[in-house]
Scaffold this active site. Sequence first.
Site, PDB file in Angstrom:
ATOM      1  CG  HIS A 295     -46.787  19.148  11.080  1.00  0.00           C
ATOM      2  ND1 HIS A 295     -47.174  18.418   9.989  1.00  0.00           N
ATOM      3  CD2 HIS A 295     -47.816  19.066  11.962  1.00  0.00           C
ATOM      4  CE1 HIS A 295     -48.388  17.930  10.197  1.00  0.00           C
ATOM      5  NE2 HIS A 295     -48.796  18.310  11.392  1.00  0.00           N
TER       6      HIS A 295
ATOM      7  CB  ALA B  69      -0.919  -0.009   1.213  1.00  0.00           C
TER       8      ALA B  69
END
EC number: 2.7.7.23
Length: 456
Positions: free
Chosen positions: A363, A12
């Site tokens: 709401h 890597a």
Amino acid sequence: MSNSAMSVVILAAGKGTRMYSDLPKVLHPLAGKPMVQHVIDAAMKLGAKNVHLVYGHGGDLLKNTLTDGALNWVLQAEQLGTGHAMQQAAPHFADDEDVLMLYGDVPLISVDTLQRLMAAKPQGGIGLLTVKLADPSGYGRIVRENDQVVGIVEHKDANEAQRQINEINTGILVANGRDLKRWLGMLNNDNAQGEFYITDIIALAHADGKKIEAVHPSRLSEVEGVNNRLQLSRLERIYQAEQSEKLLLAGVMLLDPARFDLRGELVHGRDISIDANVIIEGTVKLGDRVKIGAGCVLKNCVIGDDCEISPYSVLEDAVLAAECTVGPFARLRPGAELAVGAHVGNFVEMKKARLGKGSKAGHLSYLGDAEIGDDVNIGAGTITCNYDGANKHKTIIGDGVFVGSDTQLVAPVSVGKGSTIAAGTTVTRDIGEDELVLSRVKQVHIQGWQRPVKKK
């Protein structure tokens, strides 16, 4: 071969120039986690005794991102080829173990394929993963004599006859630690690239009379590498298609499989329905008969039986009991908890708050740091004012409370069960049980009022 006698090396160290990014290539995400993490996970599932990660560019960032303490970090200060990378890791190899070589930018390699590769490795020889391509240009060719692998020649070093070979090297191999260390010590960089090729050990093994057994992966995508963002996006779609197929075969109804993203793990019950453009992150657990609407994002959530999440809702670290409804356009942040039959409607946000059994917040409300009892009605525009500029405070609402629209509850504050808070009230003191509370300015009517008129 016993998995207890195996180590894995993951290369890597590459910078990833063609990614055009400051992020090391192997840290670019695939399905929600760094691509190298997929490789690490595969190594761990194999039961590797040691996992050596060879790094170069962006070492500090890699270490800060990949925090698994089981990794052994090996520095490759100069990138002089795959053979050179393995030479850096070689001092860590035990003589009596097998060493599996993987790549951090080949993220879709499967545990099943690696198990077959290890099982096929001859005693004292090498197991080599190869594929056949219609167009092998640019890849190292597998050279055979009497059908036996005798070497690998890189494309730039191959003659015209060798370039006609369509079996190519994937770079993934497994060999005995003692032999591998000896062969690595014999490598040289006398080639067109001036690098130390790990592939040269195949010819060295053949010269030692060792057998090389080639194995093919189950799918070509398993050995596809990532050098640019186009290739990464291609592997992302392949991965997601595979996950969608698994879920469909397991009974999950994906209404549009091509527009579903799994970036973690989905644990599910029966009769699940998931609409288009849903994203699953972390670990999400769904009970039976759960419906997820279009455009929802769920991260580390537990959703009970018979719940429905309406479109474009975002849930993170939330827990829902059975028969809850959420959304559309709701946001449940970490610590949100809904009891059986609770409802959270559109443009309602919850954070570290519990909504009791049968309670509703329909709401345009914010419920933060709150404990809300059963059968409570939260009117539109209700705000729990939990932050005083320095500290967070809690709001406690008892069972059966009715909170009118446009109410502000300035925490810390508690509301006794059965009380009613009139619309437009600002609550700054505790409320007892079965009380009516209102704190409005008296409404005034002025007859014949004339609004100011702009001067022309």
